[in-house]
Every structure is written in structure tokens, then in C-alpha cells.
Design a protein around this motif. Structure first.
Motif, short mmCIF file in Angstrom:
data_model
loop_
_atom_site.label_atom_id
_atom_site.label_comp_id
_atom_site.label_asym_id
_atom_site.label_seq_id
_atom_site.Cartn_x
_atom_site.Cartn_y
_atom_site.Cartn_z
N MET A 151 5.76 -12.77 10.72
CA MET A 151 6.78 -12.43 11.59
C MET A 151 8.08 -12.52 10.92
N SER A 152 8.26 -13.33 9.99
CA SER A 152 9.53 -13.06 9.03
C SER A 152 9.98 -12.02 8.31
N MET A 153 8.55 -11.37 7.87
CA MET A 153 8.70 -10.29 7.01
C MET A 153 9.32 -9.07 7.82
N GLU A 154 9.30 -9.00 9.17
CA GLU A 154 9.83 -7.90 9.76
C GLU A 154 11.37 -7.83 9.77
N SER A 155 12.05 -8.96 9.49
CA SER A 155 13.47 -9.15 9.32
C SER A 155 14.04 -8.18 8.24
N VAL A 156 13.06 -7.96 7.32
CA VAL A 156 13.73 -6.94 6.31
C VAL A 156 13.33 -5.58 6.37
N VAL A 157 14.54 -4.69 6.66
CA VAL A 157 14.25 -3.29 6.83
C VAL A 157 13.49 -2.37 5.88
N ILE A 158 14.18 -2.58 4.69
CA ILE A 158 13.60 -1.85 3.38
C ILE A 158 13.10 -2.89 2.49
N ARG A 159 11.86 -2.96 2.12
CA ARG A 159 11.38 -4.02 1.19
C ARG A 159 11.75 -3.40 -0.18
N GLY A 160 11.38 -2.11 -0.52
CA GLY A 160 11.49 -1.32 -1.73
C GLY A 160 11.76 0.26 -1.87
N VAL A 161 11.96 0.35 -2.91
CA VAL A 161 12.12 2.14 -3.19
C VAL A 161 11.21 2.45 -4.24
N SER A 162 10.36 3.46 -3.93
CA SER A 162 9.31 3.93 -5.10
C SER A 162 9.60 5.37 -5.39
N LEU A 163 9.22 5.67 -6.65
CA LEU A 163 9.42 7.09 -7.11
C LEU A 163 8.23 7.60 -7.89
N GLU A 164 7.97 8.90 -7.78
CA GLU A 164 6.87 9.67 -8.26
C GLU A 164 7.59 10.83 -8.93
N ARG A 165 7.16 10.92 -10.57
CA ARG A 165 7.49 12.22 -11.12
C ARG A 165 6.44 13.26 -11.05
N ALA A 166 6.68 14.19 -11.83
CA ALA A 166 5.92 15.35 -12.28
C ALA A 166 5.30 15.67 -10.99
N LEU A 219 0.97 -1.18 0.09
CA LEU A 219 0.10 -0.08 0.06
C LEU A 219 0.91 1.26 -0.10
N GLU A 220 1.68 1.11 0.77
CA GLU A 220 2.78 2.44 0.77
C GLU A 220 3.40 2.59 -0.42
N MET A 221 3.93 1.36 -0.98
CA MET A 221 4.71 1.72 -2.20
C MET A 221 3.71 2.01 -3.43
N ALA A 222 2.36 1.47 -3.41
CA ALA A 222 1.54 2.02 -4.39
C ALA A 222 1.29 3.43 -4.20
N SER A 223 0.82 3.81 -2.92
CA SER A 223 0.41 5.20 -2.92
C SER A 223 1.79 5.94 -2.97
N ILE A 230 -5.66 15.69 -4.36
CA ILE A 230 -4.94 14.76 -3.44
C ILE A 230 -3.61 15.60 -3.03
N VAL A 231 -3.24 15.98 -1.78
CA VAL A 231 -2.20 16.61 -1.67
C VAL A 231 -1.23 15.58 -0.55
N ASP A 232 -0.18 16.03 -0.69
CA ASP A 232 0.76 15.13 0.10
C ASP A 232 1.92 15.86 0.53
N VAL A 292 -5.32 -2.17 -3.16
CA VAL A 292 -4.38 -3.00 -2.24
C VAL A 292 -5.14 -2.65 -0.71
N GLU A 293 -5.70 -1.25 -0.57
CA GLU A 293 -6.38 -0.97 0.45
C GLU A 293 -7.65 -2.05 0.73
N PHE A 294 -8.42 -2.15 -0.35
CA PHE A 294 -9.47 -3.12 -0.47
C PHE A 294 -9.31 -4.46 0.02
N ALA A 295 -8.05 -5.10 -0.43
CA ALA A 295 -7.38 -6.41 -0.39
C ALA A 295 -7.08 -6.47 1.11
#
Ligand code: ADP
Ligand code: ASP
Ligand code: MG
Length: 407
Positions: free
Chosen positions: A247-262, A203-207, A291-293, A218-221
């Protein structure tokens, strides 16, 4: 016998050959003893072309939203008919359904409607009669019968919502990459496919710009506990499972990197530092459905302050228009200024909850690469910064390396 919902995105149905490929895959799934509902998107580029056509016939005026949805829904309607026809030509029973025909009801917010109810009896009946159901993504109808669409990327939502409504055993999102990667593989070629990711991380990556999944889907899922898999329509490689965290997912600190242009930064300067000011400003912006951020307010030293936020650069004019009555109300000396050429870079991971120092590592790595940070915002599992848009690809690569995501 399993009940499977499959979703095929725009590129997967982008040409007649690709539609035939999809039809074959659907048929194989059926022949393996399953019941199948296949959600399809408009052929790639079609939705954008429909938007351009609307702009051409309306000129300076905004297209009326009701008619915009009637227009946009035709993209998916073309694909359902072609896919069902292809299956019929292969000797298979397949029936196409628009969102409205499939009982998908929404609110009346045209072009970004929310699903309010699904009555899946008709879909069940068709399946019970031995049909494959080919369902149009991205659309529904209001209770009084108006056609609506669910926001860009909305076919993902159709698939997940229908999977929840018919209690499907499996929900598969077929696209043009093998799954969700640690970063957009078009930007960072070393990016790795993620085997498993939690709803919150997805959800955080998608948004924050990872457009492989629409964030509302993803929110719905997450809300309805729909586990789904993102995988390729062009091979049989296992994809990425998106599910409740383990539980095992917690051991990874950074799962991914997102970018948003424009992106653009809008700054309102010289506002009095008084209760209610921010409420007025963001009330006006939200009434305009924007949508503001990344909202930032400076410390006030002389009783006045600056408030900045980011929006998509195409929304700047709308934001300025929405703000103009508020600015007049806020008094003399209040100004608004917009600056585009900005992009957002985010790092996401649920492991951040239990690890400190991620922000420091991120800022240090960017500084070593000579990339200036303009704004910063954080959540429990995400840190976002804005940088100059022409440095975003480099910034994404630097982050990917700094957190060892290539493995
Ligand atoms: P579809 O038409 O199947 O819905 P999209 O174009 O919406 O497909 O999403 C797939 C695209 O998302 C990929 O081609 C890829 O470039 C892009 N993408 C961005 N970030 C990621 C990521 N982290 N992992 C996978 N794909 C990503
Ligand atoms: N065709 C729509 C879009 O391009 C919906 C989708 O593809 O999911 O946004
Ligand atoms: Mg998509």
C-alpha cells in the motif's frame, strides 16, 4: 540454515582480484551457516569481445546462431572455473556447473532463449554434500542438448529462476552500484538509492533502459513471486528490495527515470488506411524477431497515413529488409525512412495510477529546458517520450529535478 542464491555481475568478477573478493564474500556467507549457490557472469567486457570475434570471422554474413551460443557460453564458463578454483584454494568445497550441467532447460531460440524447465536435483545433491555451487549465468541447453544463451544481462535470469527452482530463502543480485537508483547514477549524480520497489516498476524501468536488471528476469521474479535484493559486491550497504507492491508504495508518484540511447525511428509513409495494414507491417517485423516500441499512427486525412515505430539503431537494416516485401505488397507510393540519433526518456511509478497531471508536468519541464519531444507513449505506470540523443542526459536531469527525486 538458509539457502541463498547470490549473483555476481561482470564488473564484480572483472579481474582476478575481484574474483577473489567474490570468493571471500561467498565463503563468509557459507561460514555464517548458509548453503550457497553463486551465479556468476562473464568477466566484464568478455561477452562483447566474443561478439566482436564472431563478427571478425564471419564478415558480411551473420554468425550462425547455434555456434554463437557455443561461443558466448564460454565467457561464463571461464568465471565459474576461476571462482570455484579460488574457493578450493581457500580450502573450501566448491564445484562449478554450466547451465546445462545444472539442469537449466530452454527453448531453441538461440541468443535469446527462454527457460522452460529446471531440474535442480544435481544442485541439491552437491549442496547436501557440503559444496558451494558456482553456477554459470546466462546459459542453458535445449532438451536435445544444444547450448543456448538467455539474452544480454541473462545471468540475472539464471539467478532468479534458480532461486525459484530450489525455493531459496534469499536471492541477492550483487553489482557495481549500491542498488536501484532513481536514475542511472552515471548520468544523474544526485540520484538516490531506492529502498524498495515493486515488480511492476522495476519491470517498466528495466524494459525502458535501466540495465541494472534484465527485464525478463524481473518478469520471471514477478510470475513466481521471487523477492530479491540488488546490492553492491564492493561494500555491505543495504540494497534495494524488489517485491510485490505494498500500500505504501502507491504514495510515491514517480519512482524513477529511465533512459535508453541509440534508438531509431522508422516511418512507413503513404500506406492506405485500411484494416490489416498494421498487422502486415508488424507481422513482418516480429517474424524478424525485432523488438519494436512506441508505435504511432497519424490520423489519415486523404485515405493514406504514416506509421512510425522505434527500434534499436543496430536493428534498422534488419527492419528495412523485413519490411521490403510488405511495402511492395502495400502498393505504389509507400515508402520507408529511418532516422537515428534518438533516445527514449521514461518516468515510472505505480502512484501514477491515482495521480493525474504527470504527463503535463513532464512535458512542461522539458519544454522549459528547450527540449523538443518527438514521440510520446504511455502505459498505466509509465510515460515515455523520445528526444534528440544529444539532449538525453540533460532531459534525464530535468526530469529528476522536476519530480523532486533527489529528495
Ligand atoms: P552487472 O555487470 O553487475 O550485471 P550492469 O552493468 O548490468 O551490472 O548494471 C549495473 C549498471 O547499471 C550500473 O553500473 C549503472 O550504471 C547502470 N544503471 C542504469 N540505470 C540504473 C539505475 N537506475 N540504478 C542503478 N544502476 C543503474
Ligand atoms: N555475460 C552476459 C552479458 O554480458 C550475461 C550477463 O552478464 O548477465 O550480457
Ligand atoms: Mg547486468
Amino acid at each position: 540454515m538458509s539457502l541463498i542464491v547470490q549473483k555476481y555481475g561482470g564488473t564484480s568478477v572483472g579481474t582476478p582480484e575481484r574474483i577473489l573478493n567474490v570468493a571471500k564474500r561467498i565463503l563468509e556467507t557459507k561460514k555464517a551457516g548458509n548453503r550457497v549457490v553463486a551465479v556468476v557472469s562473464a568477466m566484464s567486457g568478455v561477452t562483447n569481445r566474443l561478439i566482436e570475434l564472431a563478427d571478425k570471422v564471419t564478415g558480411e554474413a551473420e554468425p550462425t546462431e547455434r555456434e554463437m551460443d557455443v561461443l558466448l557460453a564460454t565467457g561464463e564458463q571461464t568465471t565459474i572455473a576461476l571462482t570455484a578454483m579460488a574457493l578450493n584454494a581457500m580450502g573450501e568445497k566448491a564445484v562449478s556447473l554450466t547451465g546445462a550441467q545444472a539442469g537449466i532447460e530452454t527453448d531453441g531460440v538461440h541468443t535469446k532463449a527462454r527457460i522452460s524447465n529446471i531440474s535442480p536435483e544435481g544442485v541439491h545433491e552437491l549442496l547436501n554434500d557440503g559444496n558451494i555451487v558456482i553456477l554459470a549465468g546466462f546459459q542453458g541447453k535445449t532438451p536435445d542438448g544444444k547450448i543456448t544463451t538467455l539474452g544480454r544481462g541473462g545471468s540475472d535470469l539464471t539467478a532468479i529462476a534458480m532461486a525459484a527452482a530450489i525455493d531459496a530463502d534469499l536471492c541477492q543480485i550483487y553489482t557495481d552500484v549500491d542498488g536501484v537508483y532513481t536514475c542511472d547514477p552515471r548520468v544523474v549524480p544526485e540520484a538516490r538509492k531506492i529502498d524498495e520497489i515493486s515488480y511492476d516498476e522495476m519491470l517498466e524501468m528495466a524494459s525502458s533502459g535501466t540495465k541494472v536488471m534484465q527485464s525478463r528476469s524481473v518478469e520471471f521474479a514477478k510470475k513466481f513471486g521471487v523477492t530479491f535484493e540488488v546490492r553492491s559486491s564492493l561494500n555491505n550497504n543495504p540494497g534495494t528490495i524488489v517485491r510485490e507492491e505494498t500500500m505504501s508504495m502507491e504514495s510515491v508518484v514517480i519512482r524513477g527515470v529511465s533512459l535508453e540511447r541509440a534508438q531509431a525511428k522508422v516511418t512507413i509513409s503513404g500506406v492506405n488506411d485500411l484494416p490489416g495494414t498494421a498487422g502486415k507491417i508488424f507481422g513482418a517485423v516480429s517474424d524478424a524477431n525485432l523488438i519494436v516500441d512506441m508505435i504511432v499512427q497519424n490520423v489519415s486525412q486523404t485515405g493514406t497515413t504514416d506509421i512510425s515505430f522505434t527500434v534499436h539503431k543496430d536493428d534498422v537494416a534488419k527492419a528495412e529488409k523485413a519490411l521490403s516485401p510488405v511495402l511492395a505488397e502495400l502498393g505504389d507510393g509507400v515508402g520507408v525512412e529511418a532516422q537515428d540519433g534518438i533516445a527514449k526518456l521514461s518516468v515510472v511509478g505505480i502512484g501514477m495510477r491515482s495521480h493525474s497531471g504527470v504527463a503535463a508536468e513532464m512535458f512542461q519541464a522539458l519544454s522549459e529546458a528547450g527540449i523538443n519531444i518527438k514521440m510520446i507513449s504511455t502505459s498505466e505506470i509509465k510515460i515515455t517520450v523520445t528526444v534528440a540523443e544529444d539532449q538525453i542526459d540533460e532531459a534525464a536531469k530535468v526530469m529528476h529535478d522536476a519530480f523532486g527525486l533527489a529528495g
